[in-house]
Every structure is written in C-alpha cells, then in structure tokens.
Design an enzyme around this catalytic site. Structure first.
Site, PDB file in Angstrom:
ATOM      1  N   SER A 196      -1.859   8.806   9.141  1.00  0.00           N
ATOM      2  CA  SER A 196      -0.919   9.867   9.517  1.00  0.00           C
ATOM      3  C   SER A 196      -1.157  10.298  10.949  1.00  0.00           C
ATOM      4  O   SER A 196      -2.284  10.229  11.460  1.00  0.00           O
ATOM      5  CB  SER A 196      -1.161  11.061   8.587  1.00  0.00           C
ATOM      6  OG  SER A 196      -0.520  12.208   9.072  1.00  0.00           O
TER       7      SER A 196
ATOM      8  N   TYR B 221      -7.170  17.253   4.345  1.00  0.00           N
ATOM      9  CA  TYR B 221      -6.272  16.103   4.186  1.00  0.00           C
ATOM     10  C   TYR B 221      -6.377  15.169   5.388  1.00  0.00           C
ATOM     11  O   TYR B 221      -6.581  13.954   5.252  1.00  0.00           O
ATOM     12  CB  TYR B 221      -4.816  16.580   4.014  1.00  0.00           C
ATOM     13  CG  TYR B 221      -3.811  15.474   4.194  1.00  0.00           C
ATOM     14  CD1 TYR B 221      -3.656  14.497   3.213  1.00  0.00           C
ATOM     15  CD2 TYR B 221      -3.031  15.374   5.353  1.00  0.00           C
ATOM     16  CE1 TYR B 221      -2.739  13.450   3.380  1.00  0.00           C
ATOM     17  CE2 TYR B 221      -2.126  14.349   5.526  1.00  0.00           C
ATOM     18  CZ  TYR B 221      -1.981  13.390   4.545  1.00  0.00           C
ATOM     19  OH  TYR B 221      -1.091  12.359   4.722  1.00  0.00           O
TER      20      TYR B 221
ATOM     21  N   LYS C 143      -7.955  11.149   5.900  1.00  0.00           N
ATOM     22  CA  LYS C 143      -7.298   9.986   6.521  1.00  0.00           C
ATOM     23  C   LYS C 143      -8.184   9.402   7.625  1.00  0.00           C
ATOM     24  O   LYS C 143      -8.331   8.188   7.751  1.00  0.00           O
ATOM     25  CB  LYS C 143      -5.936  10.389   7.102  1.00  0.00           C
ATOM     26  CG  LYS C 143      -4.908  10.783   6.049  1.00  0.00           C
ATOM     27  CD  LYS C 143      -4.477   9.578   5.239  1.00  0.00           C
ATOM     28  CE  LYS C 143      -3.587   9.942   4.078  1.00  0.00           C
ATOM     29  NZ  LYS C 143      -3.342   8.809   3.171  1.00  0.00           N
TER      30      LYS C 143
ATOM     31  N   ASN D 240       6.816  11.606  11.069  1.00  0.00           N
ATOM     32  CA  ASN D 240       7.412  12.419   9.998  1.00  0.00           C
ATOM     33  C   ASN D 240       8.467  11.624   9.238  1.00  0.00           C
ATOM     34  O   ASN D 240       9.643  11.642   9.613  1.00  0.00           O
ATOM     35  CB  ASN D 240       8.019  13.692  10.576  1.00  0.00           C
ATOM     36  CG  ASN D 240       6.962  14.667  11.065  1.00  0.00           C
ATOM     37  OD1 ASN D 240       6.205  14.366  11.990  1.00  0.00           O
ATOM     38  ND2 ASN D 240       6.874  15.805  10.445  1.00  0.00           N
TER      39      ASN D 240
HETATM   40  P1  NAD Z   1       3.868  10.532  -2.624  1.00  0.00           P
HETATM   41  O1  NAD Z   1       3.054  11.625  -3.217  1.00  0.00           O
HETATM   42  O2  NAD Z   1       5.316  10.527  -2.875  1.00  0.00           O
HETATM   43  O3  NAD Z   1       3.282   9.112  -3.073  1.00  0.00           O
HETATM   44  C1  NAD Z   1       1.942   8.905  -3.399  1.00  0.00           C
HETATM   45  C2  NAD Z   1       1.922   8.207  -4.752  1.00  0.00           C
HETATM   46  O4  NAD Z   1       0.576   7.942  -5.114  1.00  0.00           O
HETATM   47  C3  NAD Z   1       2.528   9.065  -5.866  1.00  0.00           C
HETATM   48  O5  NAD Z   1       3.466   8.298  -6.560  1.00  0.00           O
HETATM   49  C4  NAD Z   1       1.332   9.436  -6.738  1.00  0.00           C
HETATM   50  O6  NAD Z   1       1.702   9.533  -8.107  1.00  0.00           O
HETATM   51  C5  NAD Z   1       0.395   8.280  -6.474  1.00  0.00           C
HETATM   52  N1  NAD Z   1      -1.020   8.600  -6.619  1.00  0.00           N
HETATM   53  C6  NAD Z   1      -1.701   9.670  -6.161  1.00  0.00           C
HETATM   54  N2  NAD Z   1      -2.994   9.566  -6.480  1.00  0.00           N
HETATM   55  C7  NAD Z   1      -3.152   8.398  -7.150  1.00  0.00           C
HETATM   56  C8  NAD Z   1      -4.257   7.713  -7.723  1.00  0.00           C
HETATM   57  N3  NAD Z   1      -5.475   8.235  -7.694  1.00  0.00           N
HETATM   58  N4  NAD Z   1      -4.045   6.533  -8.324  1.00  0.00           N
HETATM   59  C9  NAD Z   1      -2.805   5.985  -8.376  1.00  0.00           C
HETATM   60  N5  NAD Z   1      -1.724   6.585  -7.857  1.00  0.00           N
HETATM   61  C10 NAD Z   1      -1.900   7.770  -7.244  1.00  0.00           C
HETATM   62  O7  NAD Z   1       3.549  10.522  -1.074  1.00  0.00           O
HETATM   63  P2  NAD Z   1       4.260   9.709   0.095  1.00  0.00           P
HETATM   64  O8  NAD Z   1       4.989  10.670   0.941  1.00  0.00           O
HETATM   65  O9  NAD Z   1       4.966   8.536  -0.429  1.00  0.00           O
HETATM   66  O10 NAD Z   1       2.966   9.255   0.917  1.00  0.00           O
HETATM   67  C11 NAD Z   1       2.379   7.991   0.732  1.00  0.00           C
HETATM   68  C12 NAD Z   1       1.138   7.896   1.593  1.00  0.00           C
HETATM   69  O11 NAD Z   1       1.491   8.088   2.946  1.00  0.00           O
HETATM   70  C13 NAD Z   1       0.078   8.943   1.270  1.00  0.00           C
HETATM   71  O12 NAD Z   1      -1.183   8.344   1.386  1.00  0.00           O
HETATM   72  C14 NAD Z   1       0.268   9.982   2.350  1.00  0.00           C
HETATM   73  O13 NAD Z   1      -0.901  10.678   2.627  1.00  0.00           O
HETATM   74  C15 NAD Z   1       0.699   9.118   3.520  1.00  0.00           C
HETATM   75  N6  NAD Z   1       1.511   9.841   4.503  1.00  0.00           N
HETATM   76  C16 NAD Z   1       2.652  10.466   4.107  1.00  0.00           C
HETATM   77  C17 NAD Z   1       3.415  11.172   5.030  1.00  0.00           C
HETATM   78  C18 NAD Z   1       4.668  11.887   4.619  1.00  0.00           C
HETATM   79  O14 NAD Z   1       5.166  12.672   5.388  1.00  0.00           O
HETATM   80  N7  NAD Z   1       5.240  11.645   3.447  1.00  0.00           N
HETATM   81  C19 NAD Z   1       3.004  11.227   6.368  1.00  0.00           C
HETATM   82  C20 NAD Z   1       1.841  10.559   6.747  1.00  0.00           C
HETATM   83  C21 NAD Z   1       1.107   9.851   5.795  1.00  0.00           C
HETATM   84  C1  UD1 Z   2       3.285  18.097   8.014  1.00  0.00           C
HETATM   85  C2  UD1 Z   2       1.799  18.070   7.822  1.00  0.00           C
HETATM   86  C3  UD1 Z   2       1.243  16.783   8.397  1.00  0.00           C
HETATM   87  C4  UD1 Z   2       1.947  15.570   7.794  1.00  0.00           C
HETATM   88  C5  UD1 Z   2       3.433  15.723   8.079  1.00  0.00           C
HETATM   89  C6  UD1 Z   2       4.256  14.582   7.579  1.00  0.00           C
HETATM   90  C7  UD1 Z   2       1.168  20.458   7.915  1.00  0.00           C
HETATM   91  C8  UD1 Z   2       0.485  21.522   8.699  1.00  0.00           C
HETATM   92  N1  UD1 Z   2       1.224  19.240   8.499  1.00  0.00           N
HETATM   93  O1  UD1 Z   2       3.504  18.074   9.383  1.00  0.00           O
HETATM   94  O2  UD1 Z   2      -0.134  16.680   8.143  1.00  0.00           O
HETATM   95  O3  UD1 Z   2       1.446  14.393   8.362  1.00  0.00           O
HETATM   96  O4  UD1 Z   2       3.888  16.939   7.470  1.00  0.00           O
HETATM   97  O5  UD1 Z   2       4.573  14.759   6.249  1.00  0.00           O
HETATM   98  O6  UD1 Z   2       1.638  20.691   6.817  1.00  0.00           O
HETATM   99  N2  UD1 Z   2       9.220  23.883   9.371  1.00  0.00           N
HETATM  100  C9  UD1 Z   2       9.941  25.039   9.293  1.00  0.00           C
HETATM  101  N3  UD1 Z   2      10.259  25.529   8.059  1.00  0.00           N
HETATM  102  C10 UD1 Z   2       9.883  24.901   6.906  1.00  0.00           C
HETATM  103  C11 UD1 Z   2       9.139  23.710   6.990  1.00  0.00           C
HETATM  104  C12 UD1 Z   2       8.817  23.233   8.238  1.00  0.00           C
HETATM  105  O7  UD1 Z   2      10.300  25.640  10.307  1.00  0.00           O
HETATM  106  O8  UD1 Z   2      10.190  25.414   5.808  1.00  0.00           O
HETATM  107  C13 UD1 Z   2       8.910  23.342  10.695  1.00  0.00           C
HETATM  108  C14 UD1 Z   2       7.426  23.206  10.994  1.00  0.00           C
HETATM  109  O9  UD1 Z   2       6.910  24.393  11.518  1.00  0.00           O
HETATM  110  C15 UD1 Z   2       7.404  22.024  11.965  1.00  0.00           C
HETATM  111  C16 UD1 Z   2       8.585  21.181  11.505  1.00  0.00           C
HETATM  112  O10 UD1 Z   2       9.422  22.030  10.745  1.00  0.00           O
HETATM  113  O11 UD1 Z   2       7.681  22.479  13.259  1.00  0.00           O
HETATM  114  C17 UD1 Z   2       8.168  20.004  10.647  1.00  0.00           C
HETATM  115  O12 UD1 Z   2       7.389  20.489   9.555  1.00  0.00           O
HETATM  116  P1  UD1 Z   2       6.900  19.524   8.382  1.00  0.00           P
HETATM  117  O13 UD1 Z   2       8.057  18.782   7.830  1.00  0.00           O
HETATM  118  O14 UD1 Z   2       6.090  20.346   7.455  1.00  0.00           O
HETATM  119  O15 UD1 Z   2       5.999  18.453   9.111  1.00  0.00           O
HETATM  120  P2  UD1 Z   2       4.735  18.657  10.095  1.00  0.00           P
HETATM  121  O16 UD1 Z   2       4.457  20.077  10.351  1.00  0.00           O
HETATM  122  O17 UD1 Z   2       4.947  17.796  11.273  1.00  0.00           O
END
Ligand code: NAD
Ligand code: UD1
Length: 339
Positions: free
Chosen positions: A126, A150, A154, A180
């Site tokens: 991330s 968190y 990572k 994002n």
């Molecule tokens: P998500 O929660 O939708 O998907 C994660 C999946 O992993 C879920 O389906 C959950 O049921 C499963 N899971 C959790 N723990 C588990 C375990 N111990 N064994 C087996 N399955 C398990 O999240 P996502 O948004 O799809 O994110 C996927 C990955 O990407 C995560 O590692 C997250 O940290 C990373 N990531 C996500 C974002 C984002 O904004 N969504 C940003 C940066 C990194």
């Molecule tokens: C969040 C996580 C980050 C993760 C990323 C992607 C935090 C502090 N950081 O980041 O670790 O990698 O999501 O999933 O949670 N915002 C509003 N109102 C809301 C929600 C968000 O104004 O109800 C604003 C936030 O202040 C930010 C932007 O929208 O400026 C994006 O927010 P968000 O979607 O939560 O992502 P990140 O903050 O970038």
C-alpha cells in the site's frame, strides 16, 4: 504459464477483480478466502463473469497444511496474496490481530510456498508504507515509515520479502503498492461491499448519492491544496487487477528479484473534485459538510507510476469518470453489497 495461480483473499474487493482478469488472460485460478470480509456469493458471480466454475477453497491463509495441500492439488506455481485486514482505524485498536493476520498470514503463506516448492509471489502492499510529508509524486525510493499498525504490517512483510529473496535467489517477488483503488467491474456484478459505515471516500459518496446516507463529511477544508481538501491518487480496481496480470508476466519473463512497485495513475484528485465527478456520473446531488481533519490523514498523496510502466508495461487506463460510473452501476444494482 502452465501452473495455476493461487489467489489468497480471492473473494475480496481487489482479489475478485484480479480473478476475472487472470482468467481472461488464460490463467488457471484457485481462490482461497476465509470469508472474514467477503461473501461466498462472489464465487458464483465470478463463475458467471468468467463463464467457468471458480475453484474456491474456504479456508484461512494461516493454515499451512491446507495451503500446501491446495498448492499441490492444483499444481500452483504462483501466488497473489491479497488476504489480510485493511482498516487503518481498526488496526490502532487491535494491533495484535492485525499483525497476526497480515504478518502472521504472510509468514504462514511463505512457509507453505516453501513446503510446496512455489517461489513466485505478488504481495498486496500500500501507499501507506511511505513516510508522511515527503515530496510528491511518491517514487519507490521515497522514505518509508508507516503511521499505523496496518501500515507497519505491510512494511514488515515487504521487508521480510526482500530479506527472503536476498537469502534465496530462487524467489521472484513483487510488492505492489496500491494507491486508492476505487470503482467496480463494469458489469455491475462485483464491487466493494463495505460492512457498516464505509471508511473510504468513494463507497461513502456512493451511499450518499443513493440516499442511504444524508451527507458526506469532508474531512478537512483547510489543507494546503487547490481547494483545501485532501488529494489522492484514485485508480480503477480493474486497472489494479490488470497490473497484477502484467506483474506476473514480468516475474515469469524476467525471473528473479524482489521489486516494490507503485500502482497508481500519477494524478491527484481532491475530495471535492471526486464528489463533482460522482454527481455527474450518478445524476444525483451529493450533499456535504466540511468537518475537522481526520486523524492520520495527509494533505496529498499521489504516485510516480513510471516504474510499473517500465517493468510491467502497465499504466492505469481508466478515467475518474469511469471510476465513478462503474461505482454507481455497482451501487445501484447492489444497494446492500453482497448481502
Ligand atoms: P478485502 O477485505 O475486500 O479483501 C481481503 C480478503 O481477504 C477478504 O475477502 C477477506 O475475507 C480475506 N481474508 C482476510 N483474512 C484472511 C485470512 N486470514 N485467510 C484467508 N482470507 C482472508 O480487501 P481489498 O480491498 O480487496 O484488499 C486486498 C489487499 O490489498 C489487502 O491486503 C489490503 O491490505 C491491500 N490494499 C488494499 C487497498 C484498498 O484500498 N482496498 C489499498 C492498499 C492495499
Ligand atoms: C485510506 C487509508 C490508507 C489506505 C487507503 C486506500 C487511512 C488513514 N488511510 O487512505 O492506509 O491505503 O485508504 O484504501 O484510513 N474522506 C472524506 N470523507 C470521508 C472519507 C474520506 O473527506 O468520509 C477524505 C479523506 O480525508 C481523504 C480522501 O477522502 O482526503 C480519501 O480518503 P480514503 O478513501 O479513506 O483514503 P486514504 O485516506 O487515502
């Protein structure tokens, strides 16, 4: 590319889109998920979208014996590791649970890969691993220093993977640092299904546009940005999914190494710009009120995405308008997510 790809967390938001793109690219996929944050319904929808049944294993990534069996039975030769817990705020209150699932889960996976003789891995990292206050855009060599349990989970896993590769050149590893991820599959059949109040901006806006929530709270209107609201690098989830397919091709083609690579568009978009785009895409008003800054937020964060272009020949292709249109289609067809 004879072997199968194990996708941990394959029924989650990003993992499910990756499954679709892998199958489209001709890969054999086996998805493993504990359903901790997803629904078994996703497996059916993936079968519908790809036109073939999905090999799905309900299980925990920390179960080393299960993982070894699955890898052997399916002839797995590569792993995409999405499984983990991802809520930054929750990680502050439950740090040990986050280290257990994210670091412990990755360690168990590595042990199982070792046992099954699999050495190719793509890890979901991330942008949160970068230190606050650095210059934009963030390049992969920018200073690292995560600000939450968190984020540290990572960062620890990334560092462990670099150490692993240094100790054993048989491994090839990519840590993909997502910015994002937003949007949904254009079919409207798979998307993000947050439980409870969405933490992230776009799922929250979607629920305001649909009338499920009254208004968006804009966290901070006094940042040092053009309109005072936070700026982020929103990237379509299908672009992220394609990035994994390209990264896997790269690891197969260029073999060894451990690389950390940004997946973003390289463009910053403010909260208010995103809100306006969503209003256009949905044809609905999105009422908002400016609220205090959210603890831990940075003013700006966007990627230099040129390394992904150079190594993987990948760049994000989808516009912010497409992100909003696809999110809105998903929202309208699935107002309660998969529930
Ligand atoms: P998500 O929660 O939708 O998907 C994660 C999946 O992993 C879920 O389906 C959950 O049921 C499963 N899971 C959790 N723990 C588990 C375990 N111990 N064994 C087996 N399955 C398990 O999240 P996502 O948004 O799809 O994110 C996927 C990955 O990407 C995560 O590692 C997250 O940290 C990373 N990531 C996500 C974002 C984002 O904004 N969504 C940003 C940066 C990194
Ligand atoms: C969040 C996580 C980050 C993760 C990323 C992607 C935090 C502090 N950081 O980041 O670790 O990698 O999501 O999933 O949670 N915002 C509003 N109102 C809301 C929600 C968000 O104004 O109800 C604003 C936030 O202040 C930010 C932007 O929208 O400026 C994006 O927010 P968000 O979607 O939560 O992502 P990140 O903050 O970038």
């Amino acid at each position: 590319m004879d072997g199968a790809v194990l996708v941990t967390g394959g029924l989650g938001y990003i993992g499910s889109h990756a499954c679709v793109e892998l199958v489209r690219a001709g890969r054999r996929v086996v998805a493993l998920d504990s359903l901790a944050n997803s629904s078994a319904a996703v497996a059916e929808r993936l079968a519908e979208l790809t036109g073939r049944p999905l090999s799905f294993v309900h299980g925990d990534v920390r179960d080393i014996g299960l993982l070894i069996r699955v890898m052997r039975e399916h002839g797995v030769d590569s792993v995409l590791h999405f499984a983990g817990s991802k809520a930054v705020g929750e990680s502050v209150g439950r740090p040990v649970a986050y280290y257990d699932n994210n670091v412990g889960g990755s360690m168990a996976l590595i042990a199982a890969m070792h046992g099954a003789g699999v050495r190719r891995l793509i890890f979901s990292s991330s942008a949160t691993v970068y230190a606050r206050g650095g210059a934009m855009p963030l390049v992969e060599s920018s200073a690292l220093d995560a600000g939450s349990p968190y984020g540290r989970s990572k960062l620890f896993v990334e560092q462990m993977l670099f150490d692993l590769r240094a100790s054993d050149p048989a491994w090839s590893i990519a840590c993909l640092r997502y910015f994002n991820p937003v949007g949904a599959h254009p079919s409207g059949r798979i998307g993000e299904s947050p439980r409870g109040v969405p933490n992230n901006l776009v799922p929250f806006i979607a629920q305001v546009a649909s009338g499920q929530r009254e208004r968006l709270q804009v966290f901070g209107g006094d940042y040092d940005t053009a309109d005072g609201t936070g700026v982020r690098d929103y990237v379509h989830v299908l672009d992220i999914a394609e990035g994994h397919v390209r990264a896997l091709d790269y690891l197969e083609r260029d073999g060894g190494g451990c690389v950390a690579v940004n997946l973003g568009t390289g463009q910053g978009v403010s909260v208010l710009e995103m809100l306006r785009e969503y209003e256009r895409a949905s044809g609905r008003p999105v009422p908002y009120a400016v609220a205090p800054r959210r603890a831990g937020d940075v003013a700006r964060c966007w990627a230099d995405a040129s390394l992904a272009q150079r190594l993987f020949d990948w760049r994000a292709r989808r516009s912010v308008a497409q992100m909003c249109e696809d999110s809105w289609r998903w929202q309208c067809a699935n107002p309660d997510g998969y529930r």
